[in-house]
Motif scaffolding. Structure first.
Motif, PDB file in Angstrom:
ATOM      1  N   ALA A   1      13.882  -4.005  -2.639  1.00 47.29           N
ATOM      2  CA  ALA A   1      13.246  -4.477  -1.318  1.00 47.29           C
ATOM      3  C   ALA A   1      13.187  -3.254  -0.284  1.00 47.29           C
ATOM      4  O   ALA A   1      13.983  -3.065   0.414  1.00 47.29           O
ATOM      5  N   PRO A   2      11.999  -2.836  -0.359  1.00 49.10           N
ATOM      6  CA  PRO A   2      11.754  -1.756   0.746  1.00 49.10           C
ATOM      7  C   PRO A   2      11.357  -2.838   1.908  1.00 49.10           C
ATOM      8  O   PRO A   2      11.482  -4.093   2.142  1.00 49.10           O
ATOM      9  N   SER A   3      11.185  -2.038   3.305  1.00 45.96           N
ATOM     10  CA  SER A   3      10.727  -2.776   4.476  1.00 45.96           C
ATOM     11  C   SER A   3       9.709  -3.566   4.265  1.00 45.96           C
ATOM     12  O   SER A   3       8.597  -3.178   3.444  1.00 45.96           O
TER      13      SER A   3
ATOM     14  N   ASP B   1      15.739   9.953 -11.790  1.00 47.03           N
ATOM     15  CA  ASP B   1      16.752   9.510 -12.734  1.00 47.03           C
ATOM     16  C   ASP B   1      18.063   9.004 -11.897  1.00 47.03           C
ATOM     17  O   ASP B   1      18.828   8.850 -12.384  1.00 47.03           O
ATOM     18  N   THR B   2      17.628   8.732 -10.621  1.00 46.23           N
ATOM     19  CA  THR B   2      18.658   8.239  -9.697  1.00 46.23           C
ATOM     20  C   THR B   2      18.265   6.650  -8.932  1.00 46.23           C
ATOM     21  O   THR B   2      17.023   6.504  -9.221  1.00 46.23           O
ATOM     22  N   VAL B   3      19.096   6.053  -8.926  1.00 43.90           N
ATOM     23  CA  VAL B   3      18.757   4.611  -8.021  1.00 43.90           C
ATOM     24  C   VAL B   3      19.531   4.613  -6.820  1.00 43.90           C
ATOM     25  O   VAL B   3      20.724   4.996  -6.661  1.00 43.90           O
TER      26      VAL B   3
ATOM     27  N   LEU C   1      20.429  11.430   3.560  1.00 42.46           N
ATOM     28  CA  LEU C   1      19.071  11.345   3.386  1.00 42.46           C
ATOM     29  C   LEU C   1      18.496  10.987   4.789  1.00 42.46           C
ATOM     30  O   LEU C   1      17.045  11.119   4.630  1.00 42.46           O
ATOM     31  N   ARG C   2      18.990   9.864   5.108  1.00 41.83           N
ATOM     32  CA  ARG C   2      18.448   8.917   6.171  1.00 41.83           C
ATOM     33  C   ARG C   2      19.482   8.570   7.198  1.00 41.83           C
ATOM     34  O   ARG C   2      20.438   7.888   6.720  1.00 41.83           O
ATOM     35  N   PRO C   3      19.430   8.883   8.545  1.00 44.17           N
ATOM     36  CA  PRO C   3      20.553   8.256   9.413  1.00 44.17           C
ATOM     37  C   PRO C   3      20.270   6.753   9.601  1.00 44.17           C
ATOM     38  O   PRO C   3      19.108   6.521   9.535  1.00 44.17           O
TER      39      PRO C   3
ATOM     40  N   GLY D   1       0.882  -1.218  -0.017  1.00 44.44           N
ATOM     41  CA  GLY D   1       0.058  -0.011  -0.022  1.00 44.44           C
ATOM     42  C   GLY D   1       0.847   1.368  -0.075  1.00 44.44           C
ATOM     43  O   GLY D   1       0.611   2.247   0.521  1.00 44.44           O
ATOM     44  N   ARG D   2       1.775   1.263  -0.762  1.00 43.70           N
ATOM     45  CA  ARG D   2       3.015   2.178  -0.786  1.00 43.70           C
ATOM     46  C   ARG D   2       2.738   3.364  -1.861  1.00 43.70           C
ATOM     47  O   ARG D   2       2.473   2.604  -2.993  1.00 43.70           O
ATOM     48  N   PRO D   3       2.800   4.421  -1.621  1.00 42.63           N
ATOM     49  CA  PRO D   3       2.809   5.515  -2.825  1.00 42.63           C
ATOM     50  C   PRO D   3       3.630   5.312  -3.826  1.00 42.63           C
ATOM     51  O   PRO D   3       4.963   5.009  -3.514  1.00 42.63           O
TER      52      PRO D   3
ATOM     53  N   ASP E   1       5.446   6.931  -5.864  1.00 41.26           N
ATOM     54  CA  ASP E   1       6.581   7.916  -5.893  1.00 41.26           C
ATOM     55  C   ASP E   1       7.462   7.708  -4.816  1.00 41.26           C
ATOM     56  O   ASP E   1       8.397   8.449  -4.897  1.00 41.26           O
ATOM     57  N   ASN E   2       7.284   6.795  -4.088  1.00 43.06           N
ATOM     58  CA  ASN E   2       8.239   6.512  -2.981  1.00 43.06           C
ATOM     59  C   ASN E   2       9.304   5.442  -3.490  1.00 43.06           C
ATOM     60  O   ASN E   2       8.971   4.143  -3.577  1.00 43.06           O
ATOM     61  N   PRO E   3      10.466   5.643  -3.792  1.00 44.89           N
ATOM     62  CA  PRO E   3      11.269   5.068  -4.659  1.00 44.89           C
ATOM     63  C   PRO E   3      11.790   3.746  -3.874  1.00 44.89           C
ATOM     64  O   PRO E   3      11.757   3.511  -2.637  1.00 44.89           O
TER      65      PRO E   3
ATOM     66  N   THR F   1      21.555   3.419   6.627  1.00 43.34           N
ATOM     67  CA  THR F   1      21.644   4.927   6.399  1.00 43.34           C
ATOM     68  C   THR F   1      21.510   5.069   4.899  1.00 43.34           C
ATOM     69  O   THR F   1      21.891   4.247   4.025  1.00 43.34           O
ATOM     70  N   ILE F   2      21.053   6.120   4.442  1.00 46.84           N
ATOM     71  CA  ILE F   2      21.088   6.566   3.013  1.00 46.84           C
ATOM     72  C   ILE F   2      21.714   7.922   2.715  1.00 46.84           C
ATOM     73  O   ILE F   2      21.594   9.000   3.252  1.00 46.84           O
ATOM     74  N   VAL F   3      22.909   7.819   1.747  1.00 46.87           N
ATOM     75  CA  VAL F   3      23.564   9.012   1.430  1.00 46.87           C
ATOM     76  C   VAL F   3      23.506   9.130  -0.271  1.00 46.87           C
ATOM     77  O   VAL F   3      23.750   7.993  -0.769  1.00 46.87           O
TER      78      VAL F   3
HETATM   79  P1  AMP Z   1      12.563   1.736   2.422  1.00 44.72           P
HETATM   80  O1  AMP Z   1      13.112   0.648   1.827  1.00 44.72           O
HETATM   81  O2  AMP Z   1      10.973   1.513   2.871  1.00 44.72           O
HETATM   82  O3  AMP Z   1      13.448   1.866   3.867  1.00 44.72           O
HETATM   83  O4  AMP Z   1      12.566   3.041   1.720  1.00 44.72           O
HETATM   84  C1  AMP Z   1      13.489   3.427   1.048  1.00 44.72           C
HETATM   85  C2  AMP Z   1      13.621   4.831   0.956  1.00 44.72           C
HETATM   86  O5  AMP Z   1      14.777   5.067   0.188  1.00 44.72           O
HETATM   87  C3  AMP Z   1      12.787   5.763   0.173  1.00 44.72           C
HETATM   88  O6  AMP Z   1      11.696   6.055   1.065  1.00 44.72           O
HETATM   89  C4  AMP Z   1      13.634   7.041  -0.166  1.00 44.72           C
HETATM   90  O7  AMP Z   1      13.497   7.846   1.177  1.00 44.72           O
HETATM   91  C5  AMP Z   1      15.015   6.498  -0.206  1.00 44.72           C
HETATM   92  N1  AMP Z   1      15.180   6.391  -1.727  1.00 44.72           N
HETATM   93  C6  AMP Z   1      15.295   5.338  -2.664  1.00 44.72           C
HETATM   94  N2  AMP Z   1      15.712   5.678  -3.784  1.00 44.72           N
HETATM   95  C7  AMP Z   1      15.877   6.848  -3.766  1.00 44.72           C
HETATM   96  C8  AMP Z   1      16.501   7.817  -4.721  1.00 44.72           C
HETATM   97  N3  AMP Z   1      16.652   7.530  -6.026  1.00 44.72           N
HETATM   98  N4  AMP Z   1      16.726   9.076  -4.227  1.00 44.72           N
HETATM   99  C9  AMP Z   1      16.560   9.277  -3.016  1.00 44.72           C
HETATM  100  N5  AMP Z   1      16.180   8.633  -2.110  1.00 44.72           N
HETATM  101  C10 AMP Z   1      15.726   7.339  -2.468  1.00 44.72           C
END
Ligand code: AMP
Ligand code: MG
Length: 351
Positions: free
Chosen positions: A144-146, A119-121, A197-199, A60-62, A64-66, A185-187
């Protein structure tokens, strides 16, 4: 759909046969939840837009949430990205495999259905042996998101995944409870200066030790007003939320305990079911509430490990309101407080 649950008996001696069925499902465009060292992930072939779309539907994820693409070795990175900047190369050397995700400019083979139209991954190489072996056996990068329903606390056990995903996905691989307990962590390394972007468990100090100064995306602090346009789209959505209304109480610990006990009394008078999130050190000082310790103040990794499970437990206990102590923000504490303040919808009382 019947969801199959399989258990990896000994994660230190995984046999390919145990994961062959799961790898087959992934190759065929299906969904498999599996453990990683951070939280359980909900996997699909990252190069198959139709498979990625199933992830959004199951969670049920929007759209536009990559999604983050997971790889099993360094050779699998190059095909996904248009270039590997120096900072990315150095961080990969230092922290892969491990709880670090990096954002690169994408190559043509990565579909927009995986990147939320960007345009990023985002790419990560997990260190968990089950995750690593499963990705390798499937032969494709795994988005694989959570593995939770969008908005619920992330799953740290196969049981949590079952609660959210039973009937919606083909298989859950149980590899026991995860190690870290908060997401990676996301950089972003696609620009001139690496930006957090995420600690997560790879801390700012660790990143700066490898690549020097990094920027911190202001959106990490939370919504600052009308024009809140975070770089990581996921940042704008409510996250990790328990069903109860959660409030953080911040300040010197004796004052925090005193204030929470007062708030508990007030809410009890209103006939609410009240929960308290605290630590082993303070547990015995609360009265008249459902009290749960998340671990030891002295050992922040125990707090990261238990946080999401405690939030889920309060859902089961049907708490109406929860008050939580706050924790120091250094090292792993930054990730812990980031998840907690988001779960609280940025509702904080300072004493
Ligand atoms: P999750 O896997 O549910 O913990 O969420 C993945 C998160 O990674 C997303 O909610 C975004 O905040 C981040 N993310 C994934 N791909 C990108 C991207 N191309 N640019 C910026 N952030 C991203
Ligand atoms: Mg998530």
């Amino acid at each position: 759909m019947d969801t199959r649950l399989i258990k990896v008996e000994d994660t230190a001696a995984i046999r390919d046969e145990e994961l062959a069925g799961a790898a087959q499902i992934l190759r065929n465009g299906g969904l498999v939840a599996f453990p990683t060292e951070t939280v359980y992930g909900l996997g699909a072939n990252a190069l198959d837009e139709t498979a990625a779309r199933k992830i959004y539907a199951a969670k049920g994820r929007p759209s536009d949430n990559p999604l983050i693409a997971h790889i099993s070795c360094m050779e699998e990175l190059a095909p996904l990205v248009s270039e590997i900047p120096e900072a990315g190369r150095r961080l990969a050397e230092a922290y892969w495999p491990g709880p670090l995700t990096m954002v690169f400019r994408k190559s043509a083979i990565v579909p927009y259905g995986t990147t939320g139209g960007l345009d990023t991954v985002a790419v990560r190489m997990p260190s968990d042996p089950v995750a690593n072996r499963l990705i390798r056996l499937s032969g494709v990068p795994i988005a694989a998101p959570s593995a939770n329903t969008s908005g619920r606390p992330s799953p740290t056990t196969a049981q949590h995944v079952w609660e959210d995903m039973n009937g919606k996905i083909e298989m859950i691989v149980d590899g026991g409870p995860v190690g870290i307990g908060v997401e990676s962590t996301i950089v972003d390394v696609s620009g001139t200066i690496p930006t957090l972007l995420r600690p997560g468990a790879v801390t700012v100090e660790m990143l700066e030790a490898t690549v020097g100064h990094i920027e911190i995306d202001p959106a990490i602090q939370g919504p600052s007003g009308e024009d809140f346009h975070p770089k990581a789209p996921g940042m704008k959505y409510r996250h990790y939320a328990p069903k109860a209304e959660l409030t953080l109480v911040e300040g010197e610990i004796d004052s925090v305990v005193a204030r929470i006990n007062l708030l508990v009394e007030e809410k009890n008078a209103q006939k609410c079911r009240v929960g308290v999130i605290c630590t082993d050190e303070t547990k015995s000082r609360y009265h008249g509430a459902l009290v749960r310790s998340v671990g030891l103040r002295e050992k922040e990794e125990t707090i990261a490990h238990n946080l999401f499970a405690v939030l889920r437990e309060f859902d089961e206990l049907q708490a109406d309101v929860i008050y939580s102590e706050s924790f120091p923000e250094d090292h792993l504490g930054q990730a812990i407080m980031n998840r907690l303040t988001k779960a609280a919808g940025y509702h904080v009382i300072r004493v």
